[in-house]
Design an enzyme around this catalytic site. Structure first.
Site, mmCIF file in Angstrom:
data_model
loop_
_atom_site.group_PDB
_atom_site.id
_atom_site.type_symbol
_atom_site.label_atom_id
_atom_site.label_comp_id
_atom_site.label_asym_id
_atom_site.label_seq_id
_atom_site.Cartn_x
_atom_site.Cartn_y
_atom_site.Cartn_z
ATOM 1 N N SER A 124 47.618 67.984 86.829
ATOM 2 C CA SER A 124 46.391 68.780 86.798
ATOM 3 C C SER A 124 45.616 68.611 88.092
ATOM 4 O O SER A 124 45.652 67.540 88.713
ATOM 5 C CB SER A 124 45.533 68.291 85.629
ATOM 6 N N TYR A 148 41.681 61.031 80.689
ATOM 7 C CA TYR A 148 42.674 62.108 80.729
ATOM 8 C C TYR A 148 43.242 62.242 82.145
ATOM 9 O O TYR A 148 44.454 62.244 82.362
ATOM 10 C CB TYR A 148 42.043 63.443 80.278
ATOM 11 N N LYS A 152 47.139 61.362 83.904
ATOM 12 C CA LYS A 152 47.966 62.235 84.761
ATOM 13 C C LYS A 152 48.310 61.519 86.068
ATOM 14 O O LYS A 152 49.441 61.599 86.558
ATOM 15 C CB LYS A 152 47.238 63.551 85.065
#
Ligand code: NAD
Ligand code: UD1
Length: 338
Positions: A124, A148, A152
């Protein structure tokens, strides 16, 4: 060629499955339906007229995952399965590290065991953090401000280490900007659980009457109208980017990172205006304070993917708005009533 698609009934996974089937790949879908519905499988079959196997399996279930590799002659994996709600990750970091990081470890271990070492991974733009200036390039320093994003970033590091430990691995890490839109059939699209976190699903839910008005988070950013700027990309363009990345991992030893964005930034007010122009529907809104963790401006430099993958986003902001609306208006409650 048979491709395992983890998280294959999710928003981006389902659109990628359609593109894979259209390109003649064999597809095996895996999902635990923690954030999607089994109905998506019927819809993908309806759009493509093709059949495929699907498994209701949690990625963390090593035994059952192994069976998928035993029962299918797999050539590569496209890995979408993971949790993605930033706020929830702040409230429950262990849940996010467990599912995203440990889930990926279990997958890679299983891939290694069955000698399937070709992987396309969903990262992302969030890994660019708050300190880099747009347009963002793949070589910039990474940082994150929530679990989050950290999950990643950690997975990107794990995949790099894996490649350097065993050069049979071929890995493509794709950093998505802001996927919106839906397949032109209106049969598949984004179906958030509860109140949407992201802008476009909020706009379409206001348009369809599920919500009264949009709240704009901040109008004092250093942008042309004070609202935050993002690089919105049509989910079908994004899905096509996966096919290009897959083609590369199938033939080239690599550990690549690519931005998948358009390179164009639109503000929140720009997006509302384009949505209203494309659909003829007015979106009432109120202005509110900034959302914690938001950056003012975030858009890609997409040149690396253009040069190396020969991929470029083709759909414009009107296509994105029109297709988001087609999906929402044909499915006012998402897949829920099916
Ligand atoms: P999504 O939630 O619609 O799809 C993810 C799918 O994975 C869901 O169907 C969910 O049920 C499944 N899943 C989650 N954990 C699983 C597990 N342990 N085992 C099996 N299945 C599991 O999300 P999406 O928007 O399609 O995103 C796909 C990927 O792309 C995610 O990894 C996400 O972090 C990443 N990503 C998304 C965006 C975005 O804006 N949508 C942006 C950047 C990156
Ligand atoms: C958010 C996540 C990011 C994730 C991305 C894709 C945060 C802080 N960031 O990013 O980690 O990778 O989604 O899933 O959650 N907006 C409003 N009103 C709304 C919703 C959004 O004004 O109701 C604004 C936001 O402030 C932002 C823009 O719209 O300026 C886009 O927001 P969003 O769709 O949530 O995407 P990101 O902020 O890029």
């Amino acid at each position: 060629m048979n491709i395992l698609v983890t998280g294959g009934t999710g928003y981006i996974g389902s659109h990628t499955a359609v593109e894979l089937l259209n390109e003649g790949y064999g597809v095996i879908l895996l999902d635990n339906f923690s954030n999607s519905k089994p109905e998506v499988i019927n819809r993908i079959k309806r759009i493509t007229g093709k059949d495929f196997r699907s498994y209701n399996i949690d990625l963390l279930d090593k035994k059952r995952l192994g069976k998928v590799f035993e029962e299918n002659q797999l050539d590569a994996v496209i890995h979408f399965a993971g949790f993605k709600a930033v706020g929830e990750s702040v409230a429950n970091p262990i849940k996010y590290y467990q599912n995203n990081v440990v889930g990926t470890l279990v997958l890679c271990e299983t891939m290694s065991r069955y000698s399937v070492k070709k992987l396309v991974f969903s990262s992302s733009a969030t890994v660019y953090g708050t300190d880099n200036n747009s347009p963002l390039t793949e070589d910039m320093t990474l940082s994150t401000n929530n679990p989050y994003g950290s999950s990643k970033m950690i997975i990107e590091m794990i995949l790099r280490d894996l490649y350097y430990s065993d050069r049979e691995w071929r890995v493509s890490i794709l950093r998505y900007f802001n996927p919106i839109g839906a397949h032109e059939s209106g049969l598949i699209g984004e179906d958030p659980n509860g109140e949407p976190n992201n802008l476009m699903p909020y706009i379409t839910q206001v348009a369809v009457g599920t919500r009264n008005k949009l709240t704009i988070f901040g109008n004092d950013y250093p942008t042309h109208d004070g609202t935050g700027i993002r690089d919105y990309i049509h989910v079908v363009d994004l899905a096509k980017g996966h096919i290009k990345a897959l083609e590369r991992v199938l033939v080239e030893p690599c550990i690549d990172v690519f931005n998948l964005g358009t390179g164009i930034g639109y503000s929140v007010l720009d997006l509302i205006r384009h949505f209203e122009e494309s659909t003829g529907i007015k979106i009432p809104f109120v202005l509110s304070g900034r959302r914690p963790g938001d950056v003012a401006v975030c858009y890609a430099n997409p040149e690396k993917a253009a040069k190396t993958l020969n991929w470029k986003a083709e759909k414009d902001i009107h296509d994105m708005c029109r297709d988001s609306w087609r999906w929402q208006s044909k499915n006012p409650d998402g897949y829920k009533l099916v």
